[in-house]
Design a protein around this motif. Structure first.
Motif, PDB file in Angstrom:
ATOM      1  N   ALA A 266       1.215   0.979   4.509  1.00 21.14           N
ATOM      2  CA  ALA A 266       0.680   0.922   3.148  1.00 21.14           C
ATOM      3  C   ALA A 266      -0.350  -0.195   3.027  1.00 21.14           C
ATOM      4  CB  ALA A 266       1.817   0.713   2.152  1.00 21.14           C
ATOM      5  N   GLU A 267      -0.020  -1.366   3.574  1.00 22.57           N
ATOM      6  CA  GLU A 267      -0.949  -2.494   3.506  1.00 22.57           C
ATOM      7  C   GLU A 267      -2.263  -2.165   4.201  1.00 22.57           C
ATOM      8  OE1 GLU A 267      -0.669  -7.298   4.207  1.00 22.57           O
ATOM      9  OE2 GLU A 267       0.265  -5.985   5.699  1.00 22.57           O
ATOM     10  N   ARG A 268      -2.184  -1.500   5.345  1.00 19.35           N
ATOM     11  CA  ARG A 268      -3.400  -1.118   6.069  1.00 19.35           C
ATOM     12  C   ARG A 268      -4.271  -0.204   5.203  1.00 19.35           C
ATOM     13  NH1 ARG A 268      -4.487   3.387   8.319  1.00 19.35           N
ATOM     14  NH2 ARG A 268      -2.316   4.071   8.380  1.00 19.35           N
ATOM     15  N   CYS A 269      -3.656   0.754   4.518  1.00 14.57           N
ATOM     16  CA  CYS A 269      -4.410   1.664   3.650  1.00 14.57           C
ATOM     17  C   CYS A 269      -5.080   0.905   2.502  1.00 14.57           C
ATOM     18  CB  CYS A 269      -3.483   2.734   3.078  1.00 14.57           C
ATOM     19  SG  CYS A 269      -2.901   3.940   4.281  1.00 14.57           S
ATOM     20  N   PHE A 270      -4.341  -0.009   1.884  1.00 14.66           N
ATOM     21  CA  PHE A 270      -4.894  -0.741   0.744  1.00 14.66           C
ATOM     22  C   PHE A 270      -6.045  -1.643   1.170  1.00 14.66           C
ATOM     23  CE2 PHE A 270      -0.373  -0.366  -1.065  1.00 14.66           C
ATOM     24  CZ  PHE A 270      -0.666   0.859  -1.653  1.00 14.66           C
ATOM     25  N   LYS A 271      -5.922  -2.281   2.328  1.00 15.97           N
ATOM     26  CA  LYS A 271      -7.011  -3.133   2.813  1.00 15.97           C
ATOM     27  C   LYS A 271      -8.257  -2.305   3.098  1.00 15.97           C
ATOM     28  CE  LYS A 271      -4.358  -6.980   4.778  1.00 15.97           C
ATOM     29  NZ  LYS A 271      -3.945  -7.689   6.020  1.00 15.97           N
ATOM     30  N   GLU A 272      -8.055  -1.110   3.678  1.00 16.29           N
ATOM     31  CA  GLU A 272      -9.208  -0.266   3.975  1.00 16.29           C
ATOM     32  C   GLU A 272      -9.860   0.225   2.683  1.00 16.29           C
ATOM     33  OE1 GLU A 272     -10.379   3.059   7.337  1.00 16.29           O
ATOM     34  OE2 GLU A 272      -8.284   2.497   7.006  1.00 16.29           O
ATOM     35  N   ALA A 273      -9.057   0.595   1.699  1.00 12.46           N
ATOM     36  CA  ALA A 273      -9.600   1.045   0.418  1.00 12.46           C
ATOM     37  C   ALA A 273     -10.378  -0.071  -0.269  1.00 12.46           C
ATOM     38  CB  ALA A 273      -8.471   1.536  -0.480  1.00 12.46           C
ATOM     39  N   ALA A 274      -9.883  -1.304  -0.171  1.00 11.64           N
ATOM     40  CA  ALA A 274     -10.574  -2.443  -0.772  1.00 11.64           C
ATOM     41  C   ALA A 274     -11.935  -2.664  -0.124  1.00 11.64           C
ATOM     42  CB  ALA A 274      -9.717  -3.701  -0.663  1.00 11.64           C
ATOM     43  N   GLU A 275     -12.040  -2.381   1.172  1.00 10.96           N
ATOM     44  CA  GLU A 275     -13.312  -2.502   1.867  1.00 10.96           C
ATOM     45  C   GLU A 275     -14.273  -1.388   1.466  1.00 10.96           C
ATOM     46  OE1 GLU A 275     -14.613  -4.809   3.996  1.00 10.96           O
ATOM     47  OE2 GLU A 275     -12.910  -6.023   3.356  1.00 10.96           O
ATOM     48  N   TRP A 276     -13.732  -0.194   1.268  1.00  2.95           N
ATOM     49  CA  TRP A 276     -14.570   0.956   0.934  1.00  2.95           C
ATOM     50  C   TRP A 276     -15.158   0.847  -0.473  1.00  2.95           C
ATOM     51  CZ3 TRP A 276     -11.195   5.646   2.952  1.00  2.95           C
ATOM     52  CH2 TRP A 276     -11.229   5.649   4.357  1.00  2.95           C
ATOM     53  N   ASP A 277     -14.380   0.301  -1.397  1.00  3.87           N
ATOM     54  CA  ASP A 277     -14.853   0.187  -2.775  1.00  3.87           C
ATOM     55  C   ASP A 277     -14.649  -1.253  -3.239  1.00  3.87           C
ATOM     56  OD1 ASP A 277     -15.503   0.335  -5.436  1.00  3.87           O
ATOM     57  OD2 ASP A 277     -14.235   2.070  -5.884  1.00  3.87           O
ATOM     58  N   ARG A 278     -15.733  -2.020  -3.292  1.00  4.18           N
ATOM     59  CA  ARG A 278     -15.654  -3.440  -3.636  1.00  4.18           C
ATOM     60  C   ARG A 278     -15.737  -3.695  -5.136  1.00  4.18           C
ATOM     61  NH1 ARG A 278     -15.932  -6.996   0.493  1.00  4.18           N
ATOM     62  NH2 ARG A 278     -16.276  -6.118   2.583  1.00  4.18           N
ATOM     63  N   LYS A 279     -15.679  -2.626  -5.930  1.00  3.10           N
ATOM     64  CA  LYS A 279     -15.664  -2.788  -7.384  1.00  3.10           C
ATOM     65  C   LYS A 279     -14.300  -2.455  -7.981  1.00  3.10           C
ATOM     66  CE  LYS A 279     -20.599  -1.839  -8.048  1.00  3.10           C
ATOM     67  NZ  LYS A 279     -21.597  -0.947  -8.715  1.00  3.10           N
ATOM     68  N   ASP A 280     -13.579  -1.535  -7.359  1.00  5.71           N
ATOM     69  CA  ASP A 280     -12.293  -1.095  -7.896  1.00  5.71           C
ATOM     70  C   ASP A 280     -11.216  -2.147  -7.639  1.00  5.71           C
ATOM     71  OD1 ASP A 280     -10.547   0.996  -9.058  1.00  5.71           O
ATOM     72  OD2 ASP A 280      -9.623   0.929  -7.079  1.00  5.71           O
ATOM     73  N   ALA A 281     -10.303  -2.283  -8.592  1.00  4.84           N
ATOM     74  CA  ALA A 281      -9.237  -3.288  -8.484  1.00  4.84           C
ATOM     75  C   ALA A 281      -7.940  -2.730  -7.919  1.00  4.84           C
ATOM     76  CB  ALA A 281      -8.958  -3.885  -9.857  1.00  4.84           C
ATOM     77  N   THR A 282      -7.824  -1.420  -7.777  1.00  2.16           N
ATOM     78  CA  THR A 282      -6.534  -0.800  -7.458  1.00  2.16           C
ATOM     79  C   THR A 282      -5.986  -1.265  -6.115  1.00  2.16           C
ATOM     80  OG1 THR A 282      -7.125   1.138  -8.771  1.00  2.16           O
ATOM     81  CG2 THR A 282      -5.319   1.382  -7.201  1.00  2.16           C
ATOM     82  N   ALA A 283      -6.836  -1.291  -5.101  1.00  2.00           N
ATOM     83  CA  ALA A 283      -6.351  -1.671  -3.768  1.00  2.00           C
ATOM     84  C   ALA A 283      -5.847  -3.111  -3.767  1.00  2.00           C
ATOM     85  CB  ALA A 283      -7.457  -1.495  -2.737  1.00  2.00           C
ATOM     86  N   LEU A 284      -6.583  -4.020  -4.407  1.00  2.00           N
ATOM     87  CA  LEU A 284      -6.153  -5.422  -4.474  1.00  2.00           C
ATOM     88  C   LEU A 284      -4.867  -5.560  -5.281  1.00  2.00           C
ATOM     89  CD1 LEU A 284      -9.664  -6.978  -5.041  1.00  2.00           C
ATOM     90  CD2 LEU A 284      -8.243  -7.282  -3.001  1.00  2.00           C
ATOM     91  N   PHE A 285      -4.744  -4.785  -6.346  1.00  2.00           N
ATOM     92  CA  PHE A 285      -3.515  -4.772  -7.132  1.00  2.00           C
ATOM     93  C   PHE A 285      -2.332  -4.342  -6.261  1.00  2.00           C
ATOM     94  CE2 PHE A 285      -0.837  -1.899  -9.867  1.00  2.00           C
ATOM     95  CZ  PHE A 285      -0.117  -2.911 -10.499  1.00  2.00           C
ATOM     96  N   ASN A 286      -2.532  -3.297  -5.472  1.00  2.00           N
ATOM     97  CA  ASN A 286      -1.457  -2.819  -4.609  1.00  2.00           C
ATOM     98  C   ASN A 286      -1.113  -3.824  -3.505  1.00  2.00           C
ATOM     99  OD1 ASN A 286      -0.914  -0.338  -5.884  1.00  2.00           O
ATOM    100  ND2 ASN A 286      -2.681   0.610  -4.897  1.00  2.00           N
ATOM    101  N   LEU A 287      -2.113  -4.527  -2.991  1.00  2.00           N
ATOM    102  CA  LEU A 287      -1.842  -5.578  -2.011  1.00  2.00           C
ATOM    103  C   LEU A 287      -1.020  -6.697  -2.652  1.00  2.00           C
ATOM    104  CD1 LEU A 287      -5.284  -5.747  -0.198  1.00  2.00           C
ATOM    105  CD2 LEU A 287      -3.099  -5.057   0.834  1.00  2.00           C
ATOM    106  N   GLY A 288      -1.336  -7.011  -3.912  1.00  2.00           N
ATOM    107  CA  GLY A 288      -0.542  -8.009  -4.622  1.00  2.00           C
ATOM    108  C   GLY A 288       0.902  -7.565  -4.800  1.00  2.00           C
TER     109      GLY A 288
END
Length: 363
Positions: A266-288
């Protein structure tokens, strides 16, 4: 003498009949030429050719020029009406449609879709109903009528349209998609999943399914996770991500792993999503959230602070950020975030009250 006069007198009526027929034919010919001249002009020819090329402004100008001299021309009125509809002047088009006489299916579709684009919902609904009165099985009209009814939140009408589509050859993927989309928005997760399951049964390659593929997979996977079918969500999301990388779908795949307790994946997916979209907050929220689960409170705070900077009004981010501050003993910071939560909640209520849902999406 009477013998000489008899042949001549017998030819007189025949000659008169011949002259009468010739005169009649000449008159008919003159009337035909007159009618042709009255209904045809170079401007109408220009309008036809421009419309065929998709040059709508030029076609409209020529059609109106023809109507200035021949206001009774139904064909010029039809061309003008179609141009106005396609140029997003739906209201102006209505008068010309009335002058155009009986409209064929293509004309009616152009008119109805122009009303949709112009946001004249009640008129658009009636226009599509008129089409369906003459062509009950027209899939395009059913689909577009469903989109308008969806914007009006007319659930019974929507479900009725879905049932009609399901029974029409080629309409089942659209009907099941419509049922699934309605259930997804209404948060009837089991019904949504069942409907989307049917879509894949009747249209496994999603060639007829009307939603954008990304939206279909997003709806379907989210509902699968909600009903506890995270393994199925994982399988379908991997298929979708092979078709096209997408940050939102990668986030959803991370949620599927999270439901299965596979935190590292799950963490790997969220980190990759955060890289793909640097405006959306969802991936960083999920990492938190993962950091909070692991009791890595400082890392959780940092991820949530980044998410908050990207989307300051997200209440779910603010709630977890307040919690991270409390777990770190930072009570003043937690209280500050709580005040932000209250203010954001008030703003969200105002937005929900004023929001116009049209168009939610176009089927």
């Amino acid at each position: 003498m009477s013998q000489h006069l008899h042949p001549t007198s017998s030819r007189g009526p025949a000659r008169r009949r011949g002259l009468f027929l010739a005169s009649l034919l000449l008159l008919v010919g003159l009337l035909a030429v007159t009618a042709w001249n009255l209904t045809r002009s170079e401007a109408l020819q220009v309008a036809r050719r421009a419309y065929a090329r998709g040059e709508l402004t030029a076609a409209l100008r020529a059609a109106l020029d023809h109507l200035d001299r021949r206001p009774w021309s139904r064909e010029a009125a039809r061309v003008a009406a179609a141009c106005l509809s396609r140029l997003d002047f739906a209201e102006a088009a209505e008068g010309y449609y009335a002058r155009a006489g009986t409209l064929d299916l293509n004309d009616l579709q152009i008119r109805a879709y122009g009303l949709v684009r112009g946001n004249h919902r009640a008129k658009a609904i009636r226009a599509y109903e008129q089409i369906l009165e003459r062509w009950p099985g027209n899939v395009t009209a059913l689909r577009r009528l469903a989109a308008v009814q969806f914007s009006e939140n007319n659930i019974p009408q929507l479900l009725g349209l879905a049932d009609r589509l399901i029974k029409i050859p080629g309409g089942a993927p659209i009907g099941h998609t419509l049922r699934g989309a309605v259930a997804h928005v209404e948060r009837d997760r089991e019904i949504a999943v069942a409907a989307f399951d049917h879509v894949l049964e009747v249209d496994p390659e999603l060639k007829l399914m009307p939603l954008p593929r990304r939206e279909f997979w997003s709806f379907y996977a989210a509902d699968l996770i909600k009903v506890g079918r995270s393994e199925d969500a994982e399988r379908y999301l991997k298929r979708a991500l092979e078709e096209s990388p997408d940050a939102e779908l990668m986030n959803t795949l991370g949620r599927a792993y999270l439901q299965q307790g596979r935190l590292d994946e799950a963490e790997r997916c969220f980190k990759e999503a955060a890289e793909w979209d640097r405006k959306d907050a969802t991936a960083l929220f999920n990492l938190g959230k993962i950091d909070l689960m692991r009791k890595h409170f400082e890392s959780a705070r940092d991820h949530l602070e980044q998410a908050h900077r990207r989307e300051p009004q997200r209440i779910d981010v603010l709630h977890d950020l307040s919690r991270a501050h409390r777990l770190l003993g930072q009570t003043a910071e937690s209280a500050r975030v709580d005040r932000e939560i209250e203010a954001a909640g008030d703003r969200a209520k105002r937005v929900r009250k004023d929001k116009d849902p049209w168009p939610r999406y176009a089927l």
